[in-house]
Design a protein around this motif. Structure first.
Motif, mmCIF file in Angstrom:
data_model
loop_
_atom_site.group_PDB
_atom_site.id
_atom_site.type_symbol
_atom_site.label_atom_id
_atom_site.label_comp_id
_atom_site.label_asym_id
_atom_site.label_seq_id
_atom_site.Cartn_x
_atom_site.Cartn_y
_atom_site.Cartn_z
ATOM 1 N N LEU A 1 -19.744 33.315 77.425
ATOM 2 C CA LEU A 1 -20.684 33.236 76.306
ATOM 3 C C LEU A 1 -21.983 32.562 76.722
ATOM 4 O O LEU A 1 -23.079 33.006 76.371
ATOM 5 C CB LEU A 1 -20.059 32.473 75.139
ATOM 6 N N GLU A 2 -21.840 31.504 77.527
ATOM 7 C CA GLU A 2 -23.043 30.785 77.973
ATOM 8 C C GLU A 2 -23.918 31.679 78.835
ATOM 9 O O GLU A 2 -25.150 31.737 78.692
ATOM 10 C CB GLU A 2 -22.641 29.528 78.746
ATOM 11 N N ILE A 3 -23.258 32.416 79.763
ATOM 12 C CA ILE A 3 -24.030 33.293 80.652
ATOM 13 C C ILE A 3 -24.754 34.375 79.853
ATOM 14 O O ILE A 3 -25.957 34.616 79.999
ATOM 15 C CB ILE A 3 -23.110 33.934 81.710
ATOM 16 N N VAL A 4 -23.957 35.020 78.955
ATOM 17 C CA VAL A 4 -24.541 36.080 78.141
ATOM 18 C C VAL A 4 -25.708 35.541 77.304
ATOM 19 O O VAL A 4 -26.796 36.112 77.245
ATOM 20 C CB VAL A 4 -23.472 36.727 77.231
ATOM 21 N N GLY A 5 -25.432 34.341 76.724
ATOM 22 C CA GLY A 5 -26.485 33.713 75.897
ATOM 23 C C GLY A 5 -27.747 33.449 76.703
ATOM 24 O O GLY A 5 -28.873 33.742 76.281
ATOM 25 N N GLY A 6 -27.547 32.944 77.942
ATOM 26 C CA GLY A 6 -28.674 32.631 78.820
ATOM 27 C C GLY A 6 -29.443 33.879 79.179
ATOM 28 O O GLY A 6 -30.689 33.905 79.139
ATOM 29 N N ALA A 7 -28.699 34.977 79.497
ATOM 30 C CA ALA A 7 -29.342 36.227 79.880
ATOM 31 C C ALA A 7 -30.174 36.766 78.738
ATOM 32 O O ALA A 7 -31.336 37.196 78.933
ATOM 33 C CB ALA A 7 -28.278 37.248 80.302
ATOM 34 N N GLU A 8 -29.559 36.725 77.515
ATOM 35 C CA GLU A 8 -30.286 37.186 76.326
ATOM 36 C C GLU A 8 -31.592 36.411 76.156
ATOM 37 O O GLU A 8 -32.652 36.976 75.881
ATOM 38 C CB GLU A 8 -29.421 36.996 75.066
#
Lengths: 138, 298
Positions: B287-294
């Motif tokens: 979730l953190e990675i996806v959030g960061g990418a977004e």
């Protein structure tokens, strides 16, 4: 064929012998005694010595056991021997029996009084073991 | 919530414990078989000596010090326990049975077999006259030692009766602490447990009736009694030792089976928690990675 009696030689740990016998000869309190089938009921103590029997389980053969005292109950159709220790020929440690005999005889010869009874018993027990082990061609 | 590392340590240590309990269970299982065989091997002798004693008491006329109770002074209790624990409530049950009996008699004194029993009886108000470890020497010799000591105390009048408290091996699942009178010797008509062996079991019953009183005794009734009674005492103790030991193994088998099962259950539960925790942290990272990418895209 003569009538048979049923012989059991029993120690606390196991049944040493069990089977039909023509005659059982045991070292009774009042001298060696033989028991055939139809013997009158008898209860006797045993001295340390050798129990001999002619057993007939198919073939007739003789067996011997060194017994260290005990009790024997004779009934018309069976003989029951209870003893602490019963050793057949193959079970006797001849070397050990010889050593025991020598040690006890020396102890008896050297100190009068003391614990002579125990030593005399030890001599008898060693002698019985040797008798069983060394009798030629039973 | 414990961390992943803590959970992993916990599971590892439980697995070690489970290995130990499983090994103990297997050892007890193997030894119980041997102990049962030894018990069975002693039965023909029990049948024989019981029949002889019955014959002698039927003949009557003879007395022996081991048959009579001297003036009532105090009661000895011969308590048999195990040397080691980890066998459920086995030792405690025996000690409880022993001290319950001790409270009902006058001036109880203990003779204790087994290290655990000695330790526990010391905490009761009753004195311990003598004690033996269960596994010090072969049972035949141990029984001889105990019989000598106990009958010595009895004959010298220190105790006027001796009760035996030992474990009766009913089955692998049931072991029952059982009291019985050891001294003065009370002849029983036909000893229990002698029935199963084909060899010398039937002599007691087969020779009933007319022959009972026609027995001859050599050297005489008294002489035979004097030889038989000490043996009888010794053998009764020997048999109780065998049975107590078989019971100990059975109790340990059950206790260790339970322990192994419980450890297994705990391991399963903790493994589940551990997996959930791990999955939760992975999900969180994704979730953190996806959030960061977004966020970078935007």
């Amino acid at each position: 064929m003569a009538a048979l009696t049923h012989l059991s030689i029993i120690t606390p740990g196991s049944v040493k012998f069990e089977g039909s016998a023509e005659i059982v000869v045991a070292p009774g309190a009042a001298g060696d005694l033989g028991a055939l089938a139809n013997h009158a009921p008898l209860l006797t103590t045993l001295r340390t010595g050798v129990v001999r029997a002619t057993v007939a389980d198919g073939t007739t053969r003789r067996i011997e056991y060194a017994v260290d005292g005990g009790l024997m109950q004779v009934l018309p159709d069976k003989v029951i021997i209870l003893t602490d220790l019963a050793l057949a020929r193959g079970e006797v440690d001849v070397e050990e029996a010889r050593r025991d005999l020598k040690r006890s005889e020396e102890a008896l010869a050297h100190k009068r009084g003391g614990d002579d009874d125990a030593e005399r018993k030890a001599v008898a027990w060693a002698q019985a073991r040797l008798d069983v082990a060394q009798r030629p061609g039973v | 919530m414990p961390t992943l590392m803590q959970l992993r340590d916990r599971v590892r240590s439980l697995k070690n414990t489970q290995q130990i309990t499983r090994a103990m269970k297997m050892v007890a299982g193997a030894r119980i078989r041997r102990a049962e065989l030894a018990m069975r091997a002693a039965r023909p002798y029990a049948g024989g000596i019981g029949a002889m004693l019955a014959e002698l008491s039927a003949a009557g006329g003879a007395t022996h010090p081991l048959l009579q109770s001297p003036a009532a002074t105090s009661t000895g209790i011969l308590l048999m326990t195990a040397d080691k624990g980890l066998c459920g409530a086995f030792n405690s049950n025996l000690v409880r049975a022993g001290s319950a009996l001790a409270r009902t008699v006058t001036k109880a004194q203990f003779f204790v077999v087994g290290v655990k029993g000695r330790v526990q009886v010391r905490r009761t108000p009753f004195p311990v006259v003598a004690d033996w470890p269960l596994q010090s020497k072969p049972f035949v010799e141990l029984a001889k030692d105990i019989a000598t000591q106990v009958s010595g105390e009895f004959l010298s009048g220190n105790v006027s009766a001796v009760m035996l408290v030992s474990s009766r091996f009913v089955s692998t699942i049931v072991q029952r602490p059982t009291p019985m009178q050891l001294l003065p010797i009370a002849p029983t008509p036909a000893p229990a447990g002698a029935g199963e062996s084909a060899s010398s079991s039937d002599q007691a019953s087969a020779r009933g009736g007319g022959l009972k009183n026609s027995f001859e005794f050599e050297p005489d009734v008294g002489g035979v009694l004097a030889a038989l009674l000490p043996k009888y005492l010794e053998f009764t103790i020997f048999q109780a030792l065998l049975e107590t030991q078989a019971s100990e193994f059975a109790a340990r088998l059950i206790a260790m089976t339970n322990a192994t099962d419980n450890a297994g259950k705990l391991i399963d539960e903790l493994t589940l928690v551990m997996n959930k925790t791990r999955q939760a942290s992975i999900t969180k990272e994704i979730l953190e990675i996806v959030g960061g990418a977004e966020a970078l895209k935007g």
